[in-house]
Design a protein around this motif. Structure first.
Motif, PDB file in Angstrom:
ATOM      1  N   ASP A  66       0.864  -1.187   0.000  1.00  0.00           N
ATOM      2  CA  ASP A  66       0.000   0.000   0.000  1.00  0.00           C
ATOM      3  C   ASP A  66       0.900   1.237   0.000  1.00  0.00           C
ATOM      4  OD1 ASP A  66      -1.804   2.050   0.361  1.00  0.00           O
ATOM      5  OD2 ASP A  66      -2.989   1.008   1.877  1.00  0.00           O
ATOM      6  N   PRO A  67       0.970   1.965  -1.107  1.00  0.00           N
ATOM      7  CA  PRO A  67       1.920   3.075  -1.217  1.00  0.00           C
ATOM      8  C   PRO A  67       1.443   4.379  -0.606  1.00  0.00           C
ATOM      9  CG  PRO A  67       0.725   2.865  -3.264  1.00  0.00           C
ATOM     10  CD  PRO A  67       0.232   1.746  -2.361  1.00  0.00           C
ATOM     11  N   HIS A  68       0.268   4.367   0.062  1.00  0.00           N
ATOM     12  CA  HIS A  68      -0.306   5.648   0.503  1.00  0.00           C
ATOM     13  C   HIS A  68      -1.177   5.443   1.741  1.00  0.00           C
ATOM     14  CE1 HIS A  68      -2.164   9.701  -0.987  1.00  0.00           C
ATOM     15  NE2 HIS A  68      -2.217   9.609   0.341  1.00  0.00           N
ATOM     16  N   VAL A  69      -0.594   5.633   2.911  1.00  0.00           N
ATOM     17  CA  VAL A  69      -1.351   5.564   4.167  1.00  0.00           C
ATOM     18  C   VAL A  69      -0.974   6.743   5.056  1.00  0.00           C
ATOM     19  CG1 VAL A  69      -1.459   3.042   4.067  1.00  0.00           C
ATOM     20  CG2 VAL A  69       0.319   4.144   5.424  1.00  0.00           C
TER      21      VAL A  69
ATOM     22  N   GLN B  20      -8.829   1.844 -16.580  1.00  0.00           N
ATOM     23  CA  GLN B  20      -8.008   1.463 -15.433  1.00  0.00           C
ATOM     24  C   GLN B  20      -6.611   0.992 -15.814  1.00  0.00           C
ATOM     25  OE1 GLN B  20      -9.281  -2.421 -13.512  1.00  0.00           O
ATOM     26  NE2 GLN B  20     -11.058  -2.072 -14.822  1.00  0.00           N
ATOM     27  N   LYS B  21      -6.414   0.544 -17.047  1.00  0.00           N
ATOM     28  CA  LYS B  21      -5.076   0.086 -17.446  1.00  0.00           C
ATOM     29  C   LYS B  21      -4.064   1.230 -17.448  1.00  0.00           C
ATOM     30  CE  LYS B  21      -5.650   0.534 -22.485  1.00  0.00           C
ATOM     31  NZ  LYS B  21      -5.656  -0.186 -23.773  1.00  0.00           N
ATOM     32  N   HIS B  22      -4.545   2.469 -17.449  1.00  0.00           N
ATOM     33  CA  HIS B  22      -3.652   3.628 -17.432  1.00  0.00           C
ATOM     34  C   HIS B  22      -3.321   4.081 -16.013  1.00  0.00           C
ATOM     35  CE1 HIS B  22      -3.945   4.196 -21.786  1.00  0.00           C
ATOM     36  NE2 HIS B  22      -5.235   3.952 -21.661  1.00  0.00           N
ATOM     37  N   ILE B  23      -3.902   3.420 -15.017  1.00  0.00           N
ATOM     38  CA  ILE B  23      -3.597   3.720 -13.616  1.00  0.00           C
ATOM     39  C   ILE B  23      -2.447   2.823 -13.187  1.00  0.00           C
ATOM     40  CG2 ILE B  23      -4.480   3.670 -11.249  1.00  0.00           C
ATOM     41  CD1 ILE B  23      -7.257   4.286 -12.451  1.00  0.00           C
ATOM     42  N   ASP B  24      -1.385   3.435 -12.704  1.00  0.00           N
ATOM     43  CA  ASP B  24      -0.164   2.688 -12.405  1.00  0.00           C
ATOM     44  C   ASP B  24      -0.242   1.965 -11.068  1.00  0.00           C
ATOM     45  OD1 ASP B  24       2.625   2.214 -13.414  1.00  0.00           O
ATOM     46  OD2 ASP B  24       3.132   3.029 -11.452  1.00  0.00           O
ATOM     47  N   THR B  25      -0.822   2.600 -10.043  1.00  0.00           N
ATOM     48  CA  THR B  25      -0.900   1.990  -8.720  1.00  0.00           C
ATOM     49  C   THR B  25      -2.239   2.281  -8.063  1.00  0.00           C
ATOM     50  OG1 THR B  25       0.013   3.918  -7.573  1.00  0.00           O
ATOM     51  CG2 THR B  25       1.594   2.281  -8.337  1.00  0.00           C
ATOM     52  N   ILE B  26      -2.567   1.440  -7.091  1.00  0.00           N
ATOM     53  CA  ILE B  26      -3.715   1.666  -6.216  1.00  0.00           C
ATOM     54  C   ILE B  26      -3.183   1.813  -4.787  1.00  0.00           C
ATOM     55  CG2 ILE B  26      -5.813   0.682  -5.211  1.00  0.00           C
ATOM     56  CD1 ILE B  26      -6.257   1.533  -8.055  1.00  0.00           C
ATOM     57  N   GLY B  27      -3.523   2.921  -4.142  1.00  0.00           N
ATOM     58  CA  GLY B  27      -3.189   3.128  -2.735  1.00  0.00           C
ATOM     59  C   GLY B  27      -4.453   3.466  -1.980  1.00  0.00           C
ATOM     60  N   THR B  28      -4.531   3.072  -0.727  1.00  0.00           N
ATOM     61  CA  THR B  28      -5.797   3.265   0.002  1.00  0.00           C
ATOM     62  C   THR B  28      -6.022   4.705   0.447  1.00  0.00           C
ATOM     63  OG1 THR B  28      -4.785   2.729   2.131  1.00  0.00           O
ATOM     64  CG2 THR B  28      -5.751   0.902   0.870  1.00  0.00           C
TER      65      THR B  28
ATOM     66  N   SER C  87       3.467  -4.522   3.143  1.00  0.00           N
ATOM     67  CA  SER C  87       4.334  -3.340   3.117  1.00  0.00           C
ATOM     68  C   SER C  87       3.462  -2.098   2.985  1.00  0.00           C
ATOM     69  CB  SER C  87       5.317  -3.382   1.940  1.00  0.00           C
ATOM     70  OG  SER C  87       6.138  -4.521   1.989  1.00  0.00           O
ATOM     71  N   ILE C  88       3.815  -1.041   3.740  1.00  0.00           N
ATOM     72  CA  ILE C  88       3.081   0.229   3.632  1.00  0.00           C
ATOM     73  C   ILE C  88       4.086   1.366   3.466  1.00  0.00           C
ATOM     74  CG2 ILE C  88       1.067  -0.554   4.932  1.00  0.00           C
ATOM     75  CD1 ILE C  88       3.336   1.876   6.670  1.00  0.00           C
ATOM     76  N   VAL C  89       3.606   2.452   2.869  1.00  0.00           N
ATOM     77  CA  VAL C  89       4.415   3.664   2.769  1.00  0.00           C
ATOM     78  C   VAL C  89       3.609   4.820   3.351  1.00  0.00           C
ATOM     79  CG1 VAL C  89       5.923   5.058   1.323  1.00  0.00           C
ATOM     80  CG2 VAL C  89       5.317   2.736   0.594  1.00  0.00           C
ATOM     81  N   ASP C  90       4.116   5.385   4.425  1.00  0.00           N
ATOM     82  CA  ASP C  90       3.495   6.517   5.103  1.00  0.00           C
ATOM     83  C   ASP C  90       4.242   7.794   4.720  1.00  0.00           C
ATOM     84  OD1 ASP C  90       2.476   8.307   7.356  1.00  0.00           O
ATOM     85  OD2 ASP C  90       1.512   6.430   7.932  1.00  0.00           O
ATOM     86  N   PHE C  91       3.887   8.906   5.333  1.00  0.00           N
ATOM     87  CA  PHE C  91       4.451  10.203   4.973  1.00  0.00           C
ATOM     88  C   PHE C  91       5.036  10.907   6.199  1.00  0.00           C
ATOM     89  CE2 PHE C  91       1.254   9.171   1.905  1.00  0.00           C
ATOM     90  CZ  PHE C  91       1.695   9.699   0.698  1.00  0.00           C
ATOM     91  N   LEU C  92       6.127  11.612   5.983  1.00  0.00           N
ATOM     92  CA  LEU C  92       6.606  12.527   7.011  1.00  0.00           C
ATOM     93  C   LEU C  92       5.668  13.723   7.106  1.00  0.00           C
ATOM     94  CD1 LEU C  92      10.470  12.835   6.370  1.00  0.00           C
ATOM     95  CD2 LEU C  92       9.210  11.047   7.583  1.00  0.00           C
ATOM     96  N   ASP C  93       5.691  14.415   8.235  1.00  0.00           N
ATOM     97  CA  ASP C  93       5.018  15.707   8.304  1.00  0.00           C
ATOM     98  C   ASP C  93       5.674  16.656   7.308  1.00  0.00           C
ATOM     99  OD1 ASP C  93       3.369  14.829  10.351  1.00  0.00           O
ATOM    100  OD2 ASP C  93       4.675  15.606  11.947  1.00  0.00           O
ATOM    101  N   PRO C  94       4.907  17.536   6.677  1.00  0.00           N
ATOM    102  CA  PRO C  94       5.498  18.448   5.693  1.00  0.00           C
ATOM    103  C   PRO C  94       6.576  19.342   6.320  1.00  0.00           C
ATOM    104  CG  PRO C  94       3.102  18.445   5.523  1.00  0.00           C
ATOM    105  CD  PRO C  94       3.437  17.700   6.777  1.00  0.00           C
ATOM    106  N   ALA C  95       7.668  19.526   5.582  1.00  0.00           N
ATOM    107  CA  ALA C  95       8.796  20.331   6.045  1.00  0.00           C
ATOM    108  C   ALA C  95       9.128  21.393   5.008  1.00  0.00           C
ATOM    109  CB  ALA C  95      10.015  19.442   6.286  1.00  0.00           C
TER     110      ALA C  95
END
Length: 328
Positions: free
Chosen positions: A56-59, A297-305, A88-96
Motif C-alpha cells: 500500500d503506497p499511501h497511508v 483502469q489500465k492507465h492507472i499505475d498503482t492503487i493506494g488506500t 508493506s506500507i508507505v506513510d508520509f513525514l510531516d510536511p517540512a
C-alpha cells in the motif's frame, strides 16, 4: 534445491488464472513450473489462489492535524493491514519547509513507525519551501528516502508549493533520481465556504479543480522533464483528459495512483444520512466518472488506500470546514 515451494496453486498470469508450482529461493520467486523439484519446505495450495503480499503506497497513520489525529497508530494500523494481505506500507513525514525541518520530521516519524508489524517506508513531504531546494533533496537522499510529496493546494494552511518551486523540484528529480509525488488540485478553484456541509464537498473541491491542475502539471513534466506521480486521482474525466493530451508521458514520466473508494462509491453516497463518513479529499465523483475509471483502469499505475481514519464523533454533526477529511 529451492528454499520453498507453493504447489498446485492458482497463479494470476497475463490476465488469467493458471495452476502451477511456485519455487522460491532467497526470498524471491525463482521458478514457475509444473515439475516437482527438490525443495526444503513445501506448502500444498491445491484449489487456492496464490497472491504476493500487497504494497500500500499511501497511508496516513497517526496523522496529527492539531485538533484531530487519525485514529490508527502504526501498530494497530499495520496489524489490520496484515490481516488484509498488506505486507508493506508507505506513510508520509510531516510536511517540512527546509532541510533542518526534514530531519526533525524524519526522526519523529521513525520513532512512531518502529511499532509497525509489516515492512514500511516513508515518503518525504515538503510545504511552501523556505530553504534551498537542492539542500532539501540532498538531505532527503542522505536519509535513504527517494520519494517526495508536494501539495498544489492547501494554501490556507501553508502547505502549497508554487509553480516555480515545482519546476525546480522536477529538474532536481531528474538530477538526483527520485520520484516527485503531488496532491493535485487547483487551489484557486477550491471553495471553503463556512456554511458548506459535507454534502457540498464536491462543490468545495470540484472535478475541474483536479482536472485542470493535473493537465497543468503534466505539461510541466513534458516541458521540464523529471518524474511525477499523481496521488489519489479521483475523477475518470481527469484520467480521460490525461490519456487524450499526455499519452506520450503517461506512466512513463507522469504516473497515476487512484484509490479503492473512487471505484466503489459515488458522490450520491454523500447524500446518505451517514454521508459524513464518506468525506475525504479529493471527494467522491459522479457515476459517469466512476465508469470512466473502470474503462481506463489500465492507465492507472498503482492503487493506494489513502487510509486516514478518524472517529465518527470527529465528523458527525459538523460543518465541512470543522471536520477532518479522511477515510479508513
Amino acid at each position: 534445491m529451492y528454499d520453498y515451494a507453493i504447489m498446485n496453486g492458482k497463479l494470476y498470469i497475463n490476465g488469467h488464472w493458471e495452476t502451477h508450482n511456485l519455487y522460491i529461493s532467497e526470498g524471491k520467486i525463482a521458478l514457475i513450473s509444473d515439475d516437482f523439484l527438490d525443495t526444503a519446505n513445501v506448502t500444498d495450495a491445491d484449489g487456492l489462489e496464490v497472491l504476493p503480499g500487497i504494497i500500500d503506497p499511501h497511508v496516513h497513520f497517526e496523522l496529527d492535524l492539531g485538533k484531530y489525529k487519525s485514529v490508527d497508530d502504526f501498530y494497530h494500523g499495520t496489524v489490520a493491514a496484515a490481516y488484509g494481505g498488506v505486507t508493506s506500507i508507505v506513510d508520509f513525514l510531516d510536511p517540512a519547509g527546509n532541510a533542518d525541518e526534514l530531519q526533525k520530521a524524519f526522526d519523529k516519524r521513525m520513532a512512531l513507525a518502529k511499532n509497525s508489524v509489516v515492512d514500511f517506508r516513508l515518503h518525504a513531504c515538503i510545504k511552501n519551501p523556505s530553504g534551498d531546494l537542492e539542500e532539501f533533496v540532498k538531505k532527503m537522499k542522505s536519509l535513504d528516502m527517494h520519494t517526495l510529496k508536494l501539495f498544489t493546494t492547501y494554501s490556507n494552511s501553508g502547505r502549497r508549493t508554487y509553480e516555480k518551486d515545482i519546476i525546480k523540484l522536477l529538474e532536481l528529480s531528474e538530477k538526483y533520481k527520485f520520484l516527485l509525488l503531488a496532491h493535485i488540485e487547483n487551489d484557486e478553484l477550491i471553495r471553503l465556504d463556512k456554511d458548506f456541509t459535507y454534502q457540498d464537498l464536491p462543490i468545495s473541491r470540484s472535478s475541474e479543480a483536479e482536472r485542470s491542475e493535473a493537465l497543468k502539471l503534466a505539461q510541466l513534466v513534458r516541458d521540464h522533464g523529471g518524474m511525477l506521480y499523481m496521488v489519489h486521482l479521483s475523477d475518470g474525466h481527469t484520467l480521460e483528459a490525461l490519456i487524450e493530451n499526455y499519452g506520450d508521458i503517461l506512466n512513463r514520466r507522469f504516473f497515476v495512483e487512484s484509490c479503492p473508494q473512487y471505484f466503489t462509491f459515488t458522490n450520491d453516497d454523500l447524500q446518505r444520512e451517514d454521508g459524513y463518513l464518506y468525506t475525504f479529499a479529493p471527494p467522491l465523483r459522479s457515476f459517469v466518472s466512476r465508469k470512466l475509471l473502470f474503462a481506463n483502469q489500465k492507465h492507472i499505475d498503482t492503487i493506494g488506500t489513502d487510509h486516514c481514519a478518524f472517529n465518527v464523533a470527529d465528523k458527525k454533526g459538523k460543518l465541512l470546514f470543522e471536520m477532518p477529511l479522511g477515510i479508513g
